[in-house]
Design a protein around this motif. Structure first.
Motif, mmCIF file in Angstrom:
data_model
loop_
_atom_site.group_PDB
_atom_site.id
_atom_site.type_symbol
_atom_site.label_atom_id
_atom_site.label_comp_id
_atom_site.label_asym_id
_atom_site.label_seq_id
_atom_site.Cartn_x
_atom_site.Cartn_y
_atom_site.Cartn_z
ATOM 1 N N VAL A 173 0.862 -1.264 -0.107
ATOM 2 C CA VAL A 173 -0.203 0.065 0.166
ATOM 3 C C VAL A 173 1.077 1.211 -0.174
ATOM 4 C CG1 VAL A 173 -0.152 0.119 2.346
ATOM 5 C CG2 VAL A 173 -1.914 1.171 1.029
ATOM 6 N N VAL A 174 0.532 2.062 -0.795
ATOM 7 C CA VAL A 174 1.332 3.379 -1.082
ATOM 8 C C VAL A 174 0.307 4.541 -0.926
ATOM 9 C CG1 VAL A 174 2.233 4.848 -2.904
ATOM 10 C CG2 VAL A 174 2.891 2.432 -2.734
ATOM 11 N N HIS A 175 0.768 5.618 0.022
ATOM 12 C CA HIS A 175 0.022 6.605 0.324
ATOM 13 C C HIS A 175 0.703 7.812 -0.389
ATOM 14 C CE1 HIS A 175 -3.103 5.219 3.105
ATOM 15 N NE2 HIS A 175 -2.192 4.385 3.284
ATOM 16 N N LEU A 176 0.266 8.392 -1.414
ATOM 17 C CA LEU A 176 1.058 9.662 -1.896
ATOM 18 C C LEU A 176 1.198 10.728 -1.260
ATOM 19 C CD1 LEU A 176 -0.911 9.377 -5.418
ATOM 20 C CD2 LEU A 176 0.872 7.974 -4.784
ATOM 21 N N GLY A 177 0.078 11.209 -0.493
ATOM 22 C CA GLY A 177 -0.053 12.422 0.336
ATOM 23 C C GLY A 177 1.329 12.211 1.509
ATOM 24 N N GLU A 178 1.497 11.111 2.029
ATOM 25 C CA GLU A 178 2.047 10.929 3.042
ATOM 26 C C GLU A 178 3.680 10.449 2.940
ATOM 27 O OE1 GLU A 178 1.129 11.560 6.388
ATOM 28 O OE2 GLU A 178 -0.740 12.132 5.546
ATOM 29 N N GLY A 179 3.617 9.888 1.520
ATOM 30 C CA GLY A 179 4.992 9.545 1.114
ATOM 31 C C GLY A 179 5.665 8.362 1.624
ATOM 32 N N THR A 180 4.506 7.356 2.104
ATOM 33 C CA THR A 180 4.946 6.229 2.590
ATOM 34 C C THR A 180 4.584 4.932 2.058
ATOM 35 O OG1 THR A 180 2.855 6.080 4.038
ATOM 36 C CG2 THR A 180 4.712 7.241 4.993
ATOM 37 N N LEU A 181 5.061 3.887 2.173
ATOM 38 C CA LEU A 181 4.762 2.592 1.570
ATOM 39 C C LEU A 181 4.795 1.649 2.868
ATOM 40 C CD1 LEU A 181 6.456 0.974 -1.552
ATOM 41 C CD2 LEU A 181 6.482 -0.243 0.525
#
Length: 515
Positions: free
Chosen positions: A368-376
Motif C-alpha cells: 500500500v502506497v499513500h501519495l500524500g504521506e510519502g509512505t509505503l
C-alpha cells in the motif's frame, strides 16, 4: 527526470543473471543437433517403485548442464514452444541459462525450433542465442557482470560522453570528442541538475585496472553512439589505457570517465517490522523534527532533542492537544524515562490495516502506497513486514481527465505486478525515435500499471518527497528487499519474469495506491 517510466528492453545486460561460462562445461555440438525436432514432452512423475525404498548408492556428480547464452538484445522465454506475446520472462545479452535438454522442440514461429530452459519455458533458437559464445563475448560479458546487493552497478551522470565499442586510439578520441569541449567534468562548474543534484559527486572511479587485451579488439568503427547530456549510465569496471580512464558499461561499451560525474550511494532504507519494531509509527520526512515532553501541567514543550529527517519512531496510543496543535506519544523516552511526543503536523503516521482492501485476496502479498504521506507498507495478509518512505510523481495527486504520464502523477487504484525486471532502462523517448535521454539499468523494477512501476532510484535521495515522473521511487536497499519478497519470484538465471497473466510463474503481488 523523464516524463515517463517506459521500459526500453533492448541492449542492456545485467550481470545478476548468470554469465556464460569461460569454456563449455561438457562437450557439446558447435551447432544445433541435426536430428529431427521433437514434440515437447509433458513432465512425468517418477514411478512409485523409484520413489520408495532405500537410497541408491552414491554416484559421481552429474555433468554440468548444457547452457544457452543470449547474445542479442532480448531473448524471450515463452510458456510454450510458440513465438507470441505470451512470454514468461526474458534473458538479456550476456545472460546464460541452463537447458533441460539439448534436443530442440518443434513449435510455431521459430524455424530453428525451441530449447526447453530451466526451470520452465522455451527459448527460440534464433540469432539472439548461441550454444558457443565467442571467447571475446564471454570475456566482455564477465567483465561487465554486475555484483549482488542493492547496487548491482556503479552509476554516473553524463555530461555528453561517447560510447566506444573498443579502446579507441588517441586520434579516434580526438576526432570523436572534438565538439564536446574540455574533458574532466570533475573540474567543470556544476549545472543545476534538479533532482539529480544531491547525489552527483566529484569522486574518481576506483579501483582502476590495466585494460585487458580483449577490449582492444572489436568493431572497426569505434563509436556506438553518444550518451546525451543528462542521461545516466551504469558501469562495473574502470580501466586505464594511454593515460586515460575508461568505464565498462553494463551494455559492453567503454565511456571516458572524465566526461561523466559519479553518483554517491544513498544510505537510506526503511524498517523491517517484527515483534520489536511494529506499527503504528511515524516517519519524519523532509527535515529534522523536534521532540517534545509533557509537563506536569499537561502542556507540551520542546526538550531540545530532534528526530533526524527520514527517520521513524514508534507510536503509542495517546494523543494530546496543546495550543491548537496535536501531539502523539511515541515509544521513545527521555533520560528520565518519560515518553517523548511528536507533533502530528511534523509526521507521516503509518497505522496498521484491519481488513484487506477490495481487490486483495486472502494470503496474497500486497503493497500500500499513500501519495500524500510519502509512505509505503508491504503486507502479507494483515501482517505488515516492511515500511519505508517513497517518492511518488512530482505532479501530485492525479486529476480526472489528465494524462498521468504527461502530468507526472502516480495513478490511484488497485493494481497487480505485471512484470519484474532486475534492471530496466527507462526513457521518455518513443520506440523508433532517436534516443535523447535515458536512465540506464534502474534496479529492481516492478511494473504495476505500465509504464508505471515501483523501482529503485539511484539518482536522488529525496524519498518521502514528490520527485518522480510518476513511478514509485524507493531507495536501492528497499527496492532490493521488495523485489526479493514480492511475487512472483524471478528465477535466478532470468533477467525478468511476468507476473499477472502468467499463472505458470505463480501468484502476483497487489499494489494499492491511495491519496
Amino acid at each position: 527526470m523523464p516524463k515517463r517510466c517506459a521500459p526500453l528492453l533492448a541492449t542492456f545486460a545485467l550481470g545478476a543473471c548468470t554469465a556464460p561460462p569461460a569454456s563449455p562445461p561438457a562437450p557439446r555440438p558447435a551447432a544445433p543437433p541435426p536430428a529431427p525436432l521433437t514434440a515437447p514432452a509433458p513432465p512425468t512423475a517418477a514411478p512409485a517403485a523409484a520413489r520408495a525404498g532405500p537410497a541408491p548408492p552414491a554416484t559421481s556428480a552429474p555433468a554440468p548442464r548444457a547452457r544457452l547464452t543470449s547474445q542479442g538484445s532480448t531473448s524471450w522465454i515463452y510458456g510454450r514452444p510458440k513465438v507470441d506475446e505470451r512470454y514468461l520472462g526474458y534473458l538479456r545479452s550476456g545472460c546464460s541459462i541452463a537447458l533441460r535438454s539439448l534436443d530442440r522442440v518443434r513449435g510455431e514461429g521459430c524455424p530453428g525450433g525451441f530449447y526447453a530452459v530451466e526451470p520452465r519455458g522455451y527459448v527460440c533458437n534464433d540469432s539472439t542465442v548461441t550454444l558457443e559464445p565467442s571467447p571475446r563475448f564471454v570475456a566482455v560479458a564477465a567483465a561487465a557482470a554486475a555484483s549482488s546487493g542493492p547496487f548491482p552497478y556503479r552509476y554516473a551522470f553524463s555530461d555528453g560522453a561517447p560510447m566506444y565499442t573498443r579502446l579507441p586510439t588517441a586520434e579516434e578520441q580526438q576526432r570523436t570528442e572534438r565538439s564536446l569541449g574540455p574533458a574532466d567534468s570533475r573540474t567543470r562548474p556544476r549545472r543545476t541538475l534538479s533532482t539529480y543534484e544531491d547525489l552527483t559527486s566529484t569522486d574518481a572511479p576506483e579501483p582502476v585496472e590495466p585494460a585487458p587485451s580483449f577490449l582492444e579488439t572489436g568493431e572497426e568503427h569505434p563509436v556506438r553512439e553518444a550518451i546525451p547530456r543528462g542521461s545516466m549510465l551504469s558501469f562495473t569496471r574502470a580501466f586505464s589505457a594511454a593515460g586515460r580512464t575508461f568505464l565498462l558499461t553494463a551494455d559492453h561499451a567503454l565511456v571516458p570517465a572524465d566526461r561523466v560525474r559519479l553518483f554517491r550511494r544513498s544510505r537510506f532504507h526503511g524498517v523491517r517490522l517484527d515483534g520489536e519494531v511494529r506499527l503504528p509509527l511515524a516517519w519524519l520526512r523532509h527535515v529534522d523534527r523536534p521532540q517534545y515532553r509533557r509537563l506536569p501541567s499537561g502542556a507540551l514543550e520542546a526538550n531540545g532533542g530532534t528526530w533526524p529527517a527520514k527517520s521513524s519512531v514508534g507510536l503509542g496510543s495517546t494523543v494530546v492537544e496543546h495550543e491548537g496543535r496535536r501531539y502523539r506519544e511515541t515509544r521513545d523516552h527521555d533520560g528520565a524515562g518519560a515518553p517523548l511526543y511528536v507533533a502530528l503536523a511534523d509526521a507521516s503516521v503509518v497505522e496498521p490495516v484491519e481488513k484487506l482492501p477490495t481487490g486483495v485476496k486472502p494470503g496474497q502479498k500486497w503493497i500500500v502506497v499513500h501519495l500524500g504521506e510519502g509512505t509505503l507498507v508491504a503486507y502479507e495478509g494483515l501482517r505488515p513486514v516492511l515500511t519505508t518512505l517513497m517518492s511518488p510523481g512530482r505532479g501530485g495527486v492525479p486529476v480526472a481527465g489528465q494524462d498521468p504520464v504527461e502530468a507526472s502523477t502516480t495513478p490511484l487504484g488497485v493494481f497487480y505486478v505485471t512484470f519484474k525486471d532486475r534492471a530496466a532502462t527507462m526513457t521518455h523517448d518513443k520506440p523508433g525515435e532517436p534516443r535523447t535521454h535515458w536512465i540506464a539499468d534502474v534496479p529492481f523494477t516492478q511494473y504495476f500499471d505500465p509504464p508505471f512501476a515501483l523501482h529503485a532510484a539511484y539518482w536522488h535521495d529525496r524519498f518521502g518527497e514528490e520527485t518522480s515522473g510518476g513511478c514509485i521511487n524507493v531507495s536501492p536497499e528497499d527496492a532490493e528487499a521488495l523485489f526479493a519478497w514480492s511475487d512472483p519470484p524471478v528465477p535466478a538465471e532470468w533477467q525478468g519474469a511476468t507476473g499477472a497473466g502468467a499463472p505458470e510463474n505463480g501468484a502476483t503481488t497487489a499494489v494499492v495506491v491511495r491519496r
